[in-house]
Design a protein around this motif. Sequence first.
Motif, PDB file in Angstrom:
ATOM      1  N   LEU A  25       0.825  -1.217   0.000  1.00  0.00           N
ATOM      2  CA  LEU A  25       0.000   0.000   0.000  1.00  0.00           C
ATOM      3  C   LEU A  25       0.854   1.259   0.000  1.00  0.00           C
ATOM      4  CD1 LEU A  25      -2.566  -1.145   2.731  1.00  0.00           C
ATOM      5  CD2 LEU A  25      -2.704  -1.445   0.259  1.00  0.00           C
ATOM      6  N   HIS A  26       2.155   1.082   0.027  1.00  0.00           N
ATOM      7  CA  HIS A  26       3.052   2.244   0.060  1.00  0.00           C
ATOM      8  C   HIS A  26       4.267   1.908  -0.788  1.00  0.00           C
ATOM      9  CE1 HIS A  26       5.344   5.395   2.716  1.00  0.00           C
ATOM     10  NE2 HIS A  26       5.735   5.432   1.456  1.00  0.00           N
ATOM     11  N   THR A  27       4.188   2.260  -2.077  1.00  0.00           N
ATOM     12  CA  THR A  27       5.256   1.983  -3.023  1.00  0.00           C
ATOM     13  C   THR A  27       5.177   3.051  -4.103  1.00  0.00           C
ATOM     14  OG1 THR A  27       6.110   0.351  -4.618  1.00  0.00           O
ATOM     15  CG2 THR A  27       3.744   0.292  -4.199  1.00  0.00           C
ATOM     16  N   HIS A  28       6.326   3.385  -4.673  1.00  0.00           N
ATOM     17  CA  HIS A  28       6.372   4.531  -5.587  1.00  0.00           C
ATOM     18  C   HIS A  28       6.643   4.098  -7.032  1.00  0.00           C
ATOM     19  CE1 HIS A  28       6.111   7.561  -2.369  1.00  0.00           C
ATOM     20  NE2 HIS A  28       6.697   6.629  -1.642  1.00  0.00           N
ATOM     21  N   GLY A  29       5.656   3.464  -7.636  1.00  0.00           N
ATOM     22  CA  GLY A  29       5.696   3.157  -9.060  1.00  0.00           C
ATOM     23  C   GLY A  29       6.963   2.435  -9.482  1.00  0.00           C
ATOM     24  N   ALA A 193      -1.265  10.863   3.006  1.00  0.00           N
ATOM     25  CA  ALA A 193      -0.123  11.755   2.788  1.00  0.00           C
ATOM     26  C   ALA A 193       1.082  11.206   3.542  1.00  0.00           C
ATOM     27  CB  ALA A 193      -0.437  13.166   3.295  1.00  0.00           C
ATOM     28  N   HIS A 194       2.275  11.509   2.986  1.00  0.00           N
ATOM     29  CA  HIS A 194       3.516  11.173   3.683  1.00  0.00           C
ATOM     30  C   HIS A 194       3.716  12.193   4.806  1.00  0.00           C
ATOM     31  CE1 HIS A 194       4.382   8.596   0.317  1.00  0.00           C
ATOM     32  NE2 HIS A 194       5.584   8.298   0.768  1.00  0.00           N
ATOM     33  N   VAL A 195       3.761  11.708   6.021  1.00  0.00           N
ATOM     34  CA  VAL A 195       3.986  12.618   7.151  1.00  0.00           C
ATOM     35  C   VAL A 195       4.494  11.784   8.331  1.00  0.00           C
ATOM     36  CG1 VAL A 195       1.563  12.495   7.910  1.00  0.00           C
ATOM     37  CG2 VAL A 195       2.901  14.536   8.433  1.00  0.00           C
TER      38      VAL A 195
HETATM   39 ZN   LIG Z   1       7.001   6.750   0.456  1.00  0.00          ZN
END
Ligand SMILES: [Zn+2]
Length: 312
Positions: A25-29, A193-195
């Motif tokens: 659920l948290h990966t950047h293409g 959001a990334h935080v």
């Molecule tokens: Zn990230």
Amino acid sequence: MQSLFERALERNDIEAVRRCAKADLHTHGVLGGDAAYIASRTGRTIAPVSSPLPSMDGMHAWVGAQIGELFSGPQGRRLGLEAVFVRALNDGVSRIVFGDDVWMITQQQGSASDLLASVEEVRARIAPAVQWVPQLDMSRHCKPEWLERWIAPFLELGAYRRLDLSGDELAQPIEVFRPLYRAAKAHGLGLRAHVGEWGTADDVWRAVETLELDEVQHGIAAARSPQVMRFLADQGIRLNVCPTSNLMLGRVARLEEHPIRALFDAGVKVTVNTDDALVFGVGVSEEFLSLYRAGVFTAAELEVIRLWGLET
Ligand SMILES: [Zn+2]
């Protein structure tokens, strides 16, 4: 009775862990691709980060040196996307959330619908059984008026399901992005959001309140505040955590001390993800097995976390 996943962890059997369904659920293409696939197609070996980087600049330098223009242009994009879905197959990822940064609309690669179709074409060809949740990404350093212009055609398309904000957490105050999040919510997108990766527990709380987030990418700084953890637990906010990324970017000194344990104990819903599998050299399967071997969680607890990731 123990699940196959729990037994695979206890036997330290990475192949069996890989065969169990998991979410990322948290990966950047394209930074989440399979290195062996890229090597087979290009002859190029990508060496993952193996010791902690001093800063985000160190990560950018690594990407420049190891990846450079590899994924540029339509052919590069296709290669990168193929590697993402090959990795999903090899890693047992049955549900993956990623998409395009809204600035991609400026890149002469076609319209928002062309960009969406290019991912879907690769998914259908390589990993038809993998569920892809299309996401829009925004960079925190971009001017809000630019983001507003770029995001409009993607929202009109009605196919994107999530909105994310990443990049330098200290670039602009979170309030600046509120109108963009309101617009995305009006179009029915889930908000994240990334935080709390580089920022504080209060930053996590403020971002969730201001942007009306459903999920937080990282958010590990929340573990420093019992009040913020209680808030996240009460609101049912899910934190999509990436343990190896946190180690390699110096956010956490040792896996054994990773704050994911404190968050879990405080009743916060957490998931285990990769951030950038190509950069850090590990898939979700290795992340789960490492947490088990480091004694952070029992196999039964990791089963709970695995199933949280698969919830829709
Ligand atoms: Zn990230």
